[in-house]
Design an enzyme around this catalytic site. Structure first.
Site, PDB file in Angstrom:
ATOM      1  N   SER A 126       0.813  -1.218   0.000  1.00  0.00           N
ATOM      2  CA  SER A 126       0.000   0.000   0.000  1.00  0.00           C
ATOM      3  C   SER A 126       0.849   1.271   0.000  1.00  0.00           C
ATOM      4  O   SER A 126       0.434   2.289  -0.560  1.00  0.00           O
ATOM      5  CB  SER A 126      -0.975   0.003   1.176  1.00  0.00           C
ATOM      6  OG  SER A 126      -0.298  -0.217   2.387  1.00  0.00           O
ATOM      7  N   HIS A 177       1.583   4.797   4.421  1.00  0.00           N
ATOM      8  CA  HIS A 177       0.631   5.423   3.506  1.00  0.00           C
ATOM      9  C   HIS A 177       0.992   6.889   3.262  1.00  0.00           C
ATOM     10  O   HIS A 177       1.036   7.351   2.120  1.00  0.00           O
ATOM     11  CB  HIS A 177      -0.783   5.333   4.077  1.00  0.00           C
ATOM     12  CG  HIS A 177      -1.383   3.975   3.957  1.00  0.00           C
ATOM     13  ND1 HIS A 177      -2.746   3.742   4.068  1.00  0.00           N
ATOM     14  CD2 HIS A 177      -0.825   2.754   3.743  1.00  0.00           C
ATOM     15  CE1 HIS A 177      -2.993   2.455   3.919  1.00  0.00           C
ATOM     16  NE2 HIS A 177      -1.838   1.836   3.735  1.00  0.00           N
TER      17      HIS A 177
END
Length: 197
Positions: A126, A177
């Site tokens: 991610s 992230h």
């Protein structure tokens, strides 16, 4: 732009880098299910463990980008890559796409190393995928002509929702992230500056 109409074979031919990354995701997942590679040993060897990275196991800054916590995790990240990666792979070319993807993922893992406890353990692509979002944002800000207004709005909405979900869902590497997003954006800004220069 984000609607996939290709057949399976066409997708592999048009987007070889993304196809390879997804294949790696699921091959590594399968390895974790084989008796000859016990799940604990395999993940313990290739996951991001801050303590072991500090002790010199620097491959753990790269390998977590391709490792996942289970089938659902691998499927979700691979699906995100299928949706948002192809346009960038065609736009950037294979080499530059790999650079953006890996550098964003590695920056996310370095930030995780620097900001999270030594006991912190992480896997997942991610951070690298957020790097793609960051690169899209750099396009929206610096090269508006390359994306339609509709596609720009889609990217900004999805990016905003993804960031919100980052803080709402449990067991999310928030650091990865945020820094993956920032890394992709900075790479886009650097490439834009070089083109203008």
């Amino acid at each position: 732009m984000f609607t996939r109409t290709e057949s399976f074979r066409e997708f592999i031919r048009f987007y070889p880098v993304i196809s390879t990354i997804i294949a790696i995701h699921f091959l590594l997942y399968i390895f974790t299910t084989l008796p000859i590679f016990p799940n604990f040993w395999f993940k313990a060897t290739f996951s991001g463990v801050n303590l072991y990275i500090r002790e010199g196991e620097y491959w753990r800054l790269v390998t977590p980008i391709f490792m996942h916590g289970g089938f659902t995790h691998a499927l979700f990240n691979s699906f995100s890559l299928v949706l948002f990666g192809p346009a960038l792979e065609r736009l950037l070319g294979k080499g530059k796409f790999v650079l953006v993807y890996l550098v964003s993922g590695i920056l996310a893992n370095v930030a995780t190393l620097m900001l999270e406890p030594l006991t912190y353990v992480h896997v997942g692509s991610s951070g690298a995928i957020f790097g793609l979002f960051g690169y899209y944002i750099s396009i929206i800000l610096f090269r508006k002509h390359m994306l339609s207004q509709q596609n720009s709005q889609i990217i900004l909405i999805i990016c905003a929702l993804s960031l919100i979900m980052t803080f709402l869902q449990p067991n999310i590497n928030i650091t990865a992230h945020i820094f993956g997003l920032a890394g992709g954006f900075l790479l886009g800004a650097i490439f834009y500056t070089k083109k203008r220069g």
